[in-house]
Design a protein around this motif. Sequence first.
Motif, PDB file in Angstrom:
ATOM      1  N   UNK A  60       0.811  -1.203   0.000  1.00  0.00           N
ATOM      2  CA  UNK A  60       0.000   0.000   0.000  1.00  0.00           C
ATOM      3  C   UNK A  60       0.848   1.259   0.000  1.00  0.00           C
ATOM      4  N   UNK A  61       1.976   1.242   0.758  1.00  0.00           N
ATOM      5  CA  UNK A  61       2.868   2.401   0.795  1.00  0.00           C
ATOM      6  C   UNK A  61       3.524   2.626  -0.553  1.00  0.00           C
ATOM      7  N   UNK A  62       3.918   1.554  -1.232  1.00  0.00           N
ATOM      8  CA  UNK A  62       4.509   1.696  -2.567  1.00  0.00           C
ATOM      9  C   UNK A  62       3.506   2.292  -3.547  1.00  0.00           C
ATOM     10  N   UNK A  63       2.248   1.884  -3.403  1.00  0.00           N
ATOM     11  CA  UNK A  63       1.230   2.407  -4.295  1.00  0.00           C
ATOM     12  C   UNK A  63       1.033   3.909  -4.078  1.00  0.00           C
ATOM     13  N   UNK A  64       1.044   4.341  -2.815  1.00  0.00           N
ATOM     14  CA  UNK A  64       0.887   5.766  -2.520  1.00  0.00           C
ATOM     15  C   UNK A  64       2.098   6.563  -3.001  1.00  0.00           C
ATOM     16  N   UNK A  65       3.311   6.010  -2.874  1.00  0.00           N
ATOM     17  CA  UNK A  65       4.507   6.686  -3.380  1.00  0.00           C
ATOM     18  C   UNK A  65       4.420   6.844  -4.902  1.00  0.00           C
ATOM     19  N   UNK A  66       3.966   5.800  -5.589  1.00  0.00           N
ATOM     20  CA  UNK A  66       3.814   5.882  -7.043  1.00  0.00           C
ATOM     21  C   UNK A  66       2.809   6.969  -7.419  1.00  0.00           C
ATOM     22  N   UNK A  67       1.742   7.078  -6.647  1.00  0.00           N
ATOM     23  CA  UNK A  67       0.746   8.117  -6.895  1.00  0.00           C
ATOM     24  C   UNK A  67       1.363   9.504  -6.709  1.00  0.00           C
ATOM     25  N   UNK A  68       2.158   9.676  -5.641  1.00  0.00           N
ATOM     26  CA  UNK A  68       2.808  10.961  -5.389  1.00  0.00           C
ATOM     27  C   UNK A  68       3.774  11.320  -6.513  1.00  0.00           C
ATOM     28  N   UNK A 117      -6.096   2.414  -5.878  1.00  0.00           N
ATOM     29  CA  UNK A 117      -6.368   2.197  -4.457  1.00  0.00           C
ATOM     30  C   UNK A 117      -6.506   0.724  -4.099  1.00  0.00           C
ATOM     31  N   UNK A 118      -6.202  -0.156  -5.025  1.00  0.00           N
ATOM     32  CA  UNK A 118      -6.512  -1.576  -4.836  1.00  0.00           C
ATOM     33  C   UNK A 118      -5.722  -2.220  -3.702  1.00  0.00           C
ATOM     34  N   UNK A 119      -4.503  -1.755  -3.405  1.00  0.00           N
ATOM     35  CA  UNK A 119      -3.681  -2.394  -2.371  1.00  0.00           C
ATOM     36  C   UNK A 119      -3.803  -1.733  -1.004  1.00  0.00           C
ATOM     37  N   UNK A 120      -4.719  -0.777  -0.870  1.00  0.00           N
ATOM     38  CA  UNK A 120      -4.866  -0.078   0.400  1.00  0.00           C
ATOM     39  C   UNK A 120      -5.905  -0.767   1.274  1.00  0.00           C
ATOM     40  N   UNK A 121      -5.742  -0.639   2.590  1.00  0.00           N
ATOM     41  CA  UNK A 121      -6.752  -1.203   3.480  1.00  0.00           C
ATOM     42  C   UNK A 121      -8.018  -0.347   3.405  1.00  0.00           C
ATOM     43  N   UNK A 122      -9.112  -0.870   3.970  1.00  0.00           N
ATOM     44  CA  UNK A 122     -10.422  -0.236   3.780  1.00  0.00           C
ATOM     45  C   UNK A 122     -10.448   1.202   4.274  1.00  0.00           C
ATOM     46  N   UNK A 123      -9.884   1.462   5.456  1.00  0.00           N
ATOM     47  CA  UNK A 123      -9.914   2.813   6.020  1.00  0.00           C
ATOM     48  C   UNK A 123      -9.129   3.788   5.164  1.00  0.00           C
ATOM     49  N   UNK A 124      -7.923   3.379   4.733  1.00  0.00           N
ATOM     50  CA  UNK A 124      -7.087   4.264   3.923  1.00  0.00           C
ATOM     51  C   UNK A 124      -7.682   4.452   2.526  1.00  0.00           C
ATOM     52  N   UNK A 125      -8.384   3.429   2.035  1.00  0.00           N
ATOM     53  CA  UNK A 125      -9.012   3.552   0.720  1.00  0.00           C
ATOM     54  C   UNK A 125     -10.063   4.648   0.718  1.00  0.00           C
ATOM     55  N   UNK A 126     -10.853   4.711   1.786  1.00  0.00           N
ATOM     56  CA  UNK A 126     -11.862   5.769   1.894  1.00  0.00           C
ATOM     57  C   UNK A 126     -11.196   7.133   1.964  1.00  0.00           C
ATOM     58  N   UNK A 127     -10.123   7.228   2.738  1.00  0.00           N
ATOM     59  CA  UNK A 127      -9.396   8.495   2.879  1.00  0.00           C
ATOM     60  C   UNK A 127      -8.804   8.940   1.547  1.00  0.00           C
ATOM     61  N   UNK A 128      -8.162   8.009   0.831  1.00  0.00           N
ATOM     62  CA  UNK A 128      -7.496   8.360  -0.419  1.00  0.00           C
ATOM     63  C   UNK A 128      -8.504   8.638  -1.533  1.00  0.00           C
ATOM     64  N   UNK A 129      -9.659   8.007  -1.474  1.00  0.00           N
ATOM     65  CA  UNK A 129     -10.700   8.278  -2.477  1.00  0.00           C
ATOM     66  C   UNK A 129     -11.116   9.744  -2.405  1.00  0.00           C
ATOM     67  N   UNK A 130     -11.327  10.234  -1.189  1.00  0.00           N
ATOM     68  CA  UNK A 130     -11.684  11.643  -1.011  1.00  0.00           C
ATOM     69  C   UNK A 130     -10.523  12.546  -1.389  1.00  0.00           C
ATOM     70  N   UNK A 131      -9.289  12.131  -1.049  1.00  0.00           N
ATOM     71  CA  UNK A 131      -8.123  12.949  -1.366  1.00  0.00           C
ATOM     72  C   UNK A 131      -7.916  13.059  -2.879  1.00  0.00           C
ATOM     73  N   UNK A 132      -8.157  11.973  -3.607  1.00  0.00           N
ATOM     74  CA  UNK A 132      -8.034  12.016  -5.063  1.00  0.00           C
ATOM     75  C   UNK A 132      -9.016  13.018  -5.665  1.00  0.00           C
ATOM     76  N   UNK A 133     -10.216  13.059  -5.125  1.00  0.00           N
ATOM     77  CA  UNK A 133     -11.206  14.014  -5.625  1.00  0.00           C
ATOM     78  C   UNK A 133     -10.747  15.447  -5.356  1.00  0.00           C
TER      79      UNK A 133
END
Length: 219
Positions: free
Chosen positions: A17-25, A41-57
């Motif tokens: 999940x951390x590698x995926x977020x670094x790639x996004x950055x 967001x596929x490799x993120x846990x459920x809580x972080x997926x919700x957070x990152x979904x809003x952050x992407x928007x």
Amino acid sequence: VGCAHVLERRPHELSGGERQRVALARALVREPEVFLFDEPLSNLDAKLRVQMRAELKRLHERVGGTTLHVTHDQVEALVPGDRIAVLREGELQQVGTPDEIWSRPSNRFVARFVGTPGMNLVAAGGSLRPAGLPDGRALELGVRPEHLRLGGDGAAGRVTLVEPVGSEAYAHVDVEGTPLVVRVAAEERPAVGDVVRVAVVPGRLHLFDAATGERVEWT
């Protein structure tokens, strides 16, 4: 993107999940004209997926530009999307705004694919057939779980399963051999074995051709 705490780590020390977020950055910091996100967001846990979904928007609204976001998660598509294209085996099924995709699915596949649980689809017959349907063709009725109500003068059925999900519950009801899923408030959930009546919220019924699966307009 929630990875400031890993700045001093080596790549092999990061989780998936951390590698995926670094790639996004790394993609965001380059400020490209077009972003191509494939299941970001596929490799993120459920809580972080919700957070990152809003952050992407929020990032999209701030950075602008065009973003093509590929996902199998319906919520992930509905929340940040301005326009959604639904594909099935490489064939385009429908293009529209999130509201259009949700409220006016073009066919049976889109109706079932978008939404969790998916739309109830049943043959238009018996007590489940509303008045005013066109004659001479086999039809299917579609109604989302949140657009069904227990009680009133609806069709009678027996509760076969209840799924509590916090503030609400999903009641599975057998109506004349047809399974339906009804979303109810947690305090209103029935018990397994209860005989209940199921009614459709007015104006929330969808109609599909039983042979082709295409949407049928009716009044």
